[in-house]
Design a protein around this motif. Structure first.
Motif, PDB file in Angstrom:
ATOM      1  N   VAL A  67      30.752 -33.038 -21.101  1.00  0.00           N
ATOM      2  CA  VAL A  67      29.922 -32.652 -21.926  1.00  0.00           C
ATOM      3  C   VAL A  67      28.559 -31.498 -21.579  1.00  0.00           C
ATOM      4  CG1 VAL A  67      29.413 -32.266 -24.494  1.00  0.00           C
ATOM      5  CG2 VAL A  67      31.191 -33.703 -23.821  1.00  0.00           C
ATOM      6  N   ARG A  68      27.233 -32.392 -21.004  1.00  0.00           N
ATOM      7  CA  ARG A  68      26.650 -31.544 -20.915  1.00  0.00           C
ATOM      8  C   ARG A  68      26.218 -30.380 -19.329  1.00  0.00           C
ATOM      9  NH1 ARG A  68      21.379 -30.501 -22.818  1.00  0.00           N
ATOM     10  NH2 ARG A  68      19.985 -30.009 -20.519  1.00  0.00           N
ATOM     11  N   THR A  71      28.090 -27.653 -20.969  1.00  0.00           N
ATOM     12  CA  THR A  71      28.196 -27.014 -22.278  1.00  0.00           C
ATOM     13  C   THR A  71      26.640 -26.866 -22.243  1.00  0.00           C
ATOM     14  OG1 THR A  71      27.615 -28.662 -23.993  1.00  0.00           O
ATOM     15  CG2 THR A  71      29.763 -27.398 -23.343  1.00  0.00           C
ATOM     16  N   ARG A  73      24.788 -28.423 -23.874  1.00  0.00           N
ATOM     17  CA  ARG A  73      24.109 -29.364 -25.138  1.00  0.00           C
ATOM     18  C   ARG A  73      24.963 -30.586 -25.201  1.00  0.00           C
ATOM     19  NH1 ARG A  73      26.552 -24.852 -28.962  1.00  0.00           N
ATOM     20  NH2 ARG A  73      24.548 -26.584 -30.308  1.00  0.00           N
TER      21      ARG A  73
END
Length: 263
Positions: A67-68, A71, A73
């Motif tokens: 996810v990091r 995105t 984030r």
């Protein structure tokens, strides 16, 4: 006649300047490096992880990292999810009390039910009513299970089933579960059943029939909310009450020397 300059007394002599003291080295704490000592304290305060949780923690870390990367984030949420998952699979050290006849709680949690019932068929115990003590584990409790007494594993049997709320009485017969019978050093038989709950989808048991086991030893794990039932030998009286908190491997559920008719 030329004036003479008085001689300056050497350092340390009467009237002279005091000789500077050599720098002192930092005082060691008991001969141990302070940083190493602090690291040791932190390591002792953080409980180890059960091996059954490591693949899941690794999966959470991988998902958070993905996810990091995608995105840019989610770092905070990823760290929080990893810490929460690791906390669920903690396996704290426990010290059993020195009571030879004590039946110890097999799990952390809350005593949800104490009732007189006929043991389930998979335990292969005499078909007569005995005291069953049910400990309910919330998602915040330690989820490893522990051996209640010194002895030998007589049998282990897994049964598939439903995933009803583990605090219901019928969960003992309807839910997915894993049952073992422990033969104590005094020849008594104690039944312990791991029961899956609403969120639990995996029961792990690391002992087999014939294994020699010790009181307080970790033998299994239920993932995400569950219940553990303990079936006492006939006539043995419980020493806990409904609503009482238990600590696996330390809380005494009963004493084999204390019967319902008195010691």
């Amino acid at each position: 006649m030329a004036a003479t300059t008085p001689a300056t007394p050497p350092p340390g002599a009467p009237g002279g300047r005091p000789e500077p003291s050599p720098p002192t080295a930092p005082r060691a704490t008991g001969g141990e490096n302070p940083l190493l000592h602090a690291a040791k304290l932190v390591r002792e305060a953080v409980p180890p992880l059960h091996p059954g949780g490591r693949p899941i923690i690794a999966a959470v870390v991988a998902a958070a990292g993905a996810v990091r990367l995608l995105t840019g984030r989610g770092t905070g949420a990823g760290l929080l999810a990893t810490a929460a998952t690791a906390a669920f699979f903690r396996e704290p050290r426990r010290v059993p009390p020195p009571r030879p006849g004590a039946v110890l709680a097999p799990a952390d949690g809350t005593v949800a039910l104490i009732s007189e019932v006929v043991p389930p068929a998979e335990l292969d115990l005499p078909r007569e009513p005995v005291t069953r003590i049910s400990v309910f584990l919330s998602v915040l409790d330690v989820h490893v299970q522990r051996i209640p007494m010194h002895g030998r594993i007589r049998s282990v049997e897994y049964r598939p089933g439903a995933f009803l709320s583990a605090d219901l009485d019928k969960a003992s017969e309807d839910n997915e579960r894993n049952a073992l019978v422990l033969e104590t050093q005094t020849g008594h038989l104690v039944g312990v059943v791991q029961i899956a709950g609403l969120l639990a989808r995996r029961i792990r048991c690391d002992v087999r029939a014939g294994d020699e086991v010790a009181a307080g030893e970790t033998y299994g794990l239920i993932r995400f909310g569950s219940r553990v039932d303990t079936y006492l030998p006939p006539g043995v009286a419980p020493e806990v009450s409904v609503g009482q908190r238990t600590i696996g491997g330390e809380t005494v559920l009963a004493d084999l020397a204390v019967t319902k008719d008195g010691p």
